[in-house]
Design a protein around this motif. Sequence first.
Motif, PDB file in Angstrom:
ATOM      1  N   TYR A   1      36.519  33.858  38.583  1.00 38.91           N
ATOM      2  CA  TYR A   1      35.375  34.529  37.938  1.00 38.91           C
ATOM      3  C   TYR A   1      34.441  35.208  38.933  1.00 38.91           C
ATOM      4  N   SER A   2      34.876  35.420  40.163  1.00 38.47           N
ATOM      5  CA  SER A   2      33.965  36.006  41.144  1.00 38.47           C
ATOM      6  C   SER A   2      34.729  36.945  42.090  1.00 38.47           C
ATOM      7  N   VAL A   3      34.054  37.293  43.164  1.00 38.87           N
ATOM      8  CA  VAL A   3      34.614  38.214  44.159  1.00 38.87           C
ATOM      9  C   VAL A   3      35.457  37.410  45.146  1.00 38.87           C
ATOM     10  N   PRO A   4      36.656  37.861  45.515  1.00 36.80           N
ATOM     11  CA  PRO A   4      37.448  37.126  46.506  1.00 36.80           C
ATOM     12  C   PRO A   4      36.682  36.941  47.814  1.00 36.80           C
ATOM     13  N   GLY A   5      36.904  35.786  48.443  1.00 35.58           N
ATOM     14  CA  GLY A   5      36.213  35.492  49.700  1.00 35.58           C
ATOM     15  C   GLY A   5      36.437  36.546  50.760  1.00 35.58           C
ATOM     16  N   VAL A   6      37.630  37.126  50.812  1.00 34.19           N
ATOM     17  CA  VAL A   6      37.907  38.118  51.867  1.00 34.19           C
ATOM     18  C   VAL A   6      37.005  39.346  51.732  1.00 34.19           C
ATOM     19  N   LEU A   7      36.722  39.713  50.489  1.00 37.68           N
ATOM     20  CA  LEU A   7      35.854  40.887  50.297  1.00 37.68           C
ATOM     21  C   LEU A   7      34.403  40.535  50.608  1.00 37.68           C
ATOM     22  N   LYS A   8      33.970  39.371  50.165  1.00 40.33           N
ATOM     23  CA  LYS A   8      32.593  38.954  50.452  1.00 40.33           C
ATOM     24  C   LYS A   8      32.407  38.828  51.962  1.00 40.33           C
TER      25      LYS A   8
END
Length: 192
Positions: A82-89
């Motif tokens: 339900y959120s943004v992938p860690g790699v993008l963040k």
Amino acid sequence: MNNELKILGIAGSLRKGSFNKAALRSAISLTPSNVTLETFDISSFPLFNQDDDNNPPEVIRQFKGKIRASDAILFATPEYNYSVPGVLKNAIDWASRPYGDNAWEGKPVAIMSASIGMLGGTRAQHHLRQTFVFLNVYPLNSPEVIIPNAADKFDSAGNLTDQHTKEKIQELLKTLSVWAVQWREIKQGMEM
Ligand SMILES: Cc1cc2nc3c(=O)[nH]c(=O)nc-3n(C[C@H](O)[C@H](O)[C@H](O)COP(=O)(O)O)c2cc1C
């Protein structure tokens, strides 16, 4: 009036067969004639560590340089839990630092998301928009490009085959480009 534009595309998935990377690749051929879309591969980024805030790796310096040299940013992201992938963040955080040297500052941005699920990554888009507030970027609200059931929209080579999705991406790129040109003129006016 110079209306040549550079858009930087960033995918939030490192997966070889990623639908989001495939959507970005498709977008390259769907840009208006005055626009070039280049992508940046974030797969080699180390995990952000604030100890390195003032001394980032070379790849992060290059990334920040590319962001700054671009007129607009296009994110293509999956939704993870339900959120943004860690790699993008992680990539977003790197380019936002150190405090006062935020490479995203003032950029026009747009989002698209592809998911194998029925909701197409909308929740990730909304989380990303929350981060945009502190990055101080200017996101398009519309059109929303949401690619649900992504496995049915691309062929086995990762080519986008769905006509409706192609049209939505085209519309997004056109709107982003118009917005980026207008924003450039506003900024030039403010500098005078
Ligand atoms: C860790 C993880 C979490 C996921 N969570 C969601 C989710 O919350 N919502 C969703 O629609 N899909 C979710 N998915 C499925 C992704 O939409 C699907 O794997 C998609 O193809 C990933 O994007 P990509 O093809 O660009 O790699 C998840 C996948 C992974 C690996």
